[in-house]
Motif scaffolding. Structure first.
Motif, PDB file in Angstrom:
ATOM      1  N   SER A 199      29.550  49.840  50.808  1.00 27.71           N
ATOM      2  CA  SER A 199      30.345  48.799  50.165  1.00 27.71           C
ATOM      3  C   SER A 199      29.945  48.671  48.705  1.00 27.71           C
ATOM      4  N   LEU A 200      30.926  48.744  47.812  1.00 31.13           N
ATOM      5  CA  LEU A 200      30.642  48.731  46.378  1.00 31.13           C
ATOM      6  C   LEU A 200      29.948  47.449  45.905  1.00 31.13           C
ATOM      7  N   PRO A 201      30.415  46.256  46.280  1.00 28.67           N
ATOM      8  CA  PRO A 201      29.745  45.040  45.800  1.00 28.67           C
ATOM      9  C   PRO A 201      28.310  44.899  46.297  1.00 28.67           C
ATOM     10  N   ASP A 202      27.997  45.504  47.442  1.00 27.36           N
ATOM     11  CA  ASP A 202      26.655  45.365  48.018  1.00 27.36           C
ATOM     12  C   ASP A 202      25.751  46.566  47.759  1.00 27.36           C
ATOM     13  N   ALA A 203      26.274  47.588  47.090  1.00 24.67           N
ATOM     14  CA  ALA A 203      25.516  48.828  46.918  1.00 24.67           C
ATOM     15  C   ALA A 203      24.307  48.643  46.009  1.00 24.67           C
ATOM     16  N   GLU A 204      23.202  49.259  46.378  1.00 22.41           N
ATOM     17  CA  GLU A 204      22.013  49.246  45.532  1.00 22.41           C
ATOM     18  C   GLU A 204      22.064  50.378  44.509  1.00 22.41           C
ATOM     19  N   ILE A 205      22.833  51.413  44.813  1.00 16.58           N
ATOM     20  CA  ILE A 205      23.038  52.522  43.884  1.00 16.58           C
ATOM     21  C   ILE A 205      24.531  52.776  43.783  1.00 16.58           C
ATOM     22  N   VAL A 206      25.035  52.928  42.560  1.00 13.50           N
ATOM     23  CA  VAL A 206      26.448  53.216  42.333  1.00 13.50           C
ATOM     24  C   VAL A 206      26.570  54.443  41.439  1.00 13.50           C
ATOM     25  N   VAL A 207      27.368  55.415  41.878  1.00 13.30           N
ATOM     26  CA  VAL A 207      27.677  56.598  41.068  1.00 13.30           C
ATOM     27  C   VAL A 207      29.126  56.454  40.630  1.00 13.30           C
ATOM     28  N   SER A 208      29.327  56.315  39.321  1.00 14.34           N
ATOM     29  CA  SER A 208      30.648  56.039  38.780  1.00 14.34           C
ATOM     30  C   SER A 208      31.053  57.134  37.796  1.00 14.34           C
ATOM     31  N   ALA A 209      32.349  57.395  37.706  1.00 21.66           N
ATOM     32  CA  ALA A 209      32.815  58.442  36.797  1.00 21.66           C
ATOM     33  C   ALA A 209      34.115  58.026  36.129  1.00 21.66           C
ATOM     34  N   GLY A 210      34.389  58.689  35.011  1.00 18.50           N
ATOM     35  CA  GLY A 210      35.576  58.358  34.230  1.00 18.50           C
ATOM     36  C   GLY A 210      36.418  59.578  33.924  1.00 18.50           C
ATOM     37  N   ARG A 211      37.184  59.470  32.845  1.00 15.31           N
ATOM     38  CA  ARG A 211      38.117  60.539  32.491  1.00 15.31           C
ATOM     39  C   ARG A 211      37.429  61.836  32.106  1.00 15.31           C
ATOM     40  N   GLY A 212      36.131  61.757  31.864  1.00 14.12           N
ATOM     41  CA  GLY A 212      35.380  62.973  31.547  1.00 14.12           C
ATOM     42  C   GLY A 212      35.359  63.970  32.683  1.00 14.12           C
ATOM     43  N   MET A 213      35.751  63.520  33.894  1.00 15.53           N
ATOM     44  CA  MET A 213      35.812  64.434  35.037  1.00 15.53           C
ATOM     45  C   MET A 213      37.105  65.255  35.035  1.00 15.53           C
ATOM     46  N   LYS A 214      38.017  64.937  34.120  1.00 17.13           N
ATOM     47  CA  LYS A 214      39.233  65.720  33.827  1.00 17.13           C
ATOM     48  C   LYS A 214      40.324  65.658  34.896  1.00 17.13           C
ATOM     49  N   GLY A 215      39.997  65.324  36.107  1.00 16.11           N
ATOM     50  CA  GLY A 215      41.027  65.247  37.139  1.00 16.11           C
ATOM     51  C   GLY A 215      40.441  64.927  38.502  1.00 16.11           C
ATOM     52  N   PRO A 216      41.257  64.453  39.445  1.00 13.97           N
ATOM     53  CA  PRO A 216      40.757  64.073  40.775  1.00 13.97           C
ATOM     54  C   PRO A 216      40.198  65.247  41.556  1.00 13.97           C
ATOM     55  N   GLU A 217      40.628  66.459  41.210  1.00 11.02           N
ATOM     56  CA  GLU A 217      40.152  67.641  41.939  1.00 11.02           C
ATOM     57  C   GLU A 217      38.679  67.916  41.697  1.00 11.02           C
ATOM     58  N   ASN A 218      38.102  67.285  40.682  1.00 13.16           N
ATOM     59  CA  ASN A 218      36.695  67.521  40.347  1.00 13.16           C
ATOM     60  C   ASN A 218      35.759  66.440  40.879  1.00 13.16           C
ATOM     61  N   TRP A 219      36.298  65.538  41.689  1.00 12.43           N
ATOM     62  CA  TRP A 219      35.484  64.410  42.156  1.00 12.43           C
ATOM     63  C   TRP A 219      34.514  64.783  43.277  1.00 12.43           C
ATOM     64  N   GLY A 220      34.606  65.986  43.762  1.00 11.57           N
ATOM     65  CA  GLY A 220      33.697  66.405  44.828  1.00 11.57           C
ATOM     66  C   GLY A 220      32.242  66.301  44.420  1.00 11.57           C
ATOM     67  N   MET A 221      31.942  66.637  43.166  1.00 12.86           N
ATOM     68  CA  MET A 221      30.549  66.552  42.689  1.00 12.86           C
ATOM     69  C   MET A 221      30.061  65.113  42.667  1.00 12.86           C
ATOM     70  N   VAL A 222      30.929  64.194  42.259  1.00 13.98           N
ATOM     71  CA  VAL A 222      30.570  62.777  42.208  1.00 13.98           C
ATOM     72  C   VAL A 222      30.270  62.265  43.619  1.00 13.98           C
ATOM     73  N   GLU A 223      31.141  62.623  44.560  1.00 13.99           N
ATOM     74  CA  GLU A 223      30.952  62.178  45.941  1.00 13.99           C
ATOM     75  C   GLU A 223      29.719  62.807  46.578  1.00 13.99           C
ATOM     76  N   GLU A 224      29.443  64.064  46.239  1.00  9.75           N
ATOM     77  CA  GLU A 224      28.264  64.725  46.797  1.00  9.75           C
ATOM     78  C   GLU A 224      26.990  64.054  46.311  1.00  9.75           C
ATOM     79  N   LEU A 225      26.935  63.723  45.016  1.00  8.18           N
ATOM     80  CA  LEU A 225      25.753  63.047  44.484  1.00  8.18           C
ATOM     81  C   LEU A 225      25.601  61.669  45.127  1.00  8.18           C
ATOM     82  N   ALA A 226      26.699  60.975  45.282  1.00  7.39           N
ATOM     83  CA  ALA A 226      26.648  59.653  45.908  1.00  7.39           C
ATOM     84  C   ALA A 226      26.147  59.744  47.354  1.00  7.39           C
ATOM     85  N   ASP A 227      26.633  60.736  48.103  1.00 11.12           N
ATOM     86  CA  ASP A 227      26.188  60.913  49.488  1.00 11.12           C
ATOM     87  C   ASP A 227      24.699  61.192  49.549  1.00 11.12           C
TER      88      ASP A 227
END
Length: 325
Positions: A199-227
């Motif tokens: 849950s985002l409001p209760d998370a102790e660690i948050v991995v966030s990303a913006g337009r620098g990721m260039k597109g939704p197809e590149n979000w796998g790296m963000v999700e992997e780091l978060a996992d």
């Protein structure tokens, strides 16, 4: 007099923010040499209710009513207010969650109480004054407010107070309140919760990303780091507006405000609207190839580099550490 803590649950289970609020309320009760009573509304197992005693509750009031199985702002506020009056509670504590932000002002009206929402520290009680440090200006600053009313309502910012264990299970008592029809004029028909994510409001660690990721197809790296970190994923407003990520992940002044122990921002410039939603984070790490990005001015640690080069190396390093830990 006593202190009353509203123990919020999600789907019949208490979250970490609830235990923080109970621990915080216990400390306030200790300041005033009085007892702490908890109130829970909804279907929560009796053992879980009794377990609130481990965090300082000396008695738990259980409100089980078919009409109150789902959160109803006005009705819940009426129940909590009645419990406060019945138990002589002059201080009511709750978490400054989505629900808490709606309940606190309503409780203030019903109890004729001063309200301090977004509290980040224990009250100071000196010379008859009762002051509370809280966030202000969408989290961009802190304010110290004095509550001069006889009754007081304090909503604690999640992740701003430690969980303290040490007590024993508390006795559980049923608490019945007549539900007024006027309290149900506005109803929440359904609450859809994500069960496979932190849950985002209760998370102790948050991995966030913006337009620098260039597109939704590149979000796998963000999700992997978060996992790997057991973190929640988040994004900037332009990303959610573009449909790359769901609006439920939008962090900022017009999105969700977070206060994790660690906030990792990847490819986010750091506009003031975004900073307003993350300024309560204890540690901020920024990854951006633009060395002049505004986010670096508020970062505790910064990496100037391309996210597509930095993230794979960071993921590999975390995997290596976890393999040897």
């Amino acid at each position: 007099m006593s202190v009353l803590i509203y123990a919020e649950n999600a789907g019949g289970k208490f979250k970490k923010s609830t235990f923080e609020a109970v621990s915080y309320a216990k400390a306030i009760a200790g300041q005033n040499n009085t007892n702490l009573i908890a109130i829970s509304i909804g279907d929560v197992a009796k053992d879980d209710l009794a377990a609130l005693g481990k965090y300082g509750a000396e008695k738990v009031l259980n409100v089980s009513n078919d009409k109150l199985k789902n959160f109803v702002n006005q009705a819940y506020a009426s129940v909590i207010a009645e419990a406060a009056k019945a138990n002589g509670a002059d201080i009511v504590v709750l978490s400054n969650s989505f629900s808490g932000r709606g309940l606190a002002p309503r409780l203030g009206v019903k109890l004729q109480a001063g309200v301090a929402d977004g509290a980040v520290a224990l009250p100071e009680q000196n010379g008859g004054k009762f002051t509370v440090k809280k966030t202000a200006f969408s989290g961009k600053a802190f304010a110290v407010v004095e509550l001069t009313s006889a009754n007081k309502v304090i909503a604690l910012t999640p992740n701003s107070y430690k969980v303290v264990e040490g007590g024993s299970p508390a006795p559980v008592e049923d608490f019945s309140v007549e539900a007024k029809a006027s309290d149900f004029k506005e109803m929440i028909k359904d609450i859809v919760r994500s069960t496979d994510k932190v849950s985002l409001p209760d998370a102790e660690i948050v991995v966030s990303a913006g337009r620098g990721m260039k597109g939704p197809e590149n979000w796998g790296m963000v999700e992997e780091l978060a996992d790997l970190l057991g973190a929640a994923t988040a994004c900037s407003k332009p990303v959610s507006d573009a449909g790359w990520r769901p609006h439920s992940e939008h962090v900022g002044q017009t999105g969700i405000a977070v206060s994790p122990n660690l906030y990792i921002a990847i490819g986010i410039s750091g506009a003031i609207q975004h900073l307003a939603g993350i300024s309560s984070s204890k540690v901020i790490v920024v990854i951006n190839k633009d060395a002049e990005a505004p986010f670096f001015k508020v970062a505790d640690y910064g990496i100037v580099g391309d996210a597509f080069e930095v993230l794979p190396k960071l993921i590999a390093a975390v995997k290596e550490y976890k393999a040897t830990a």
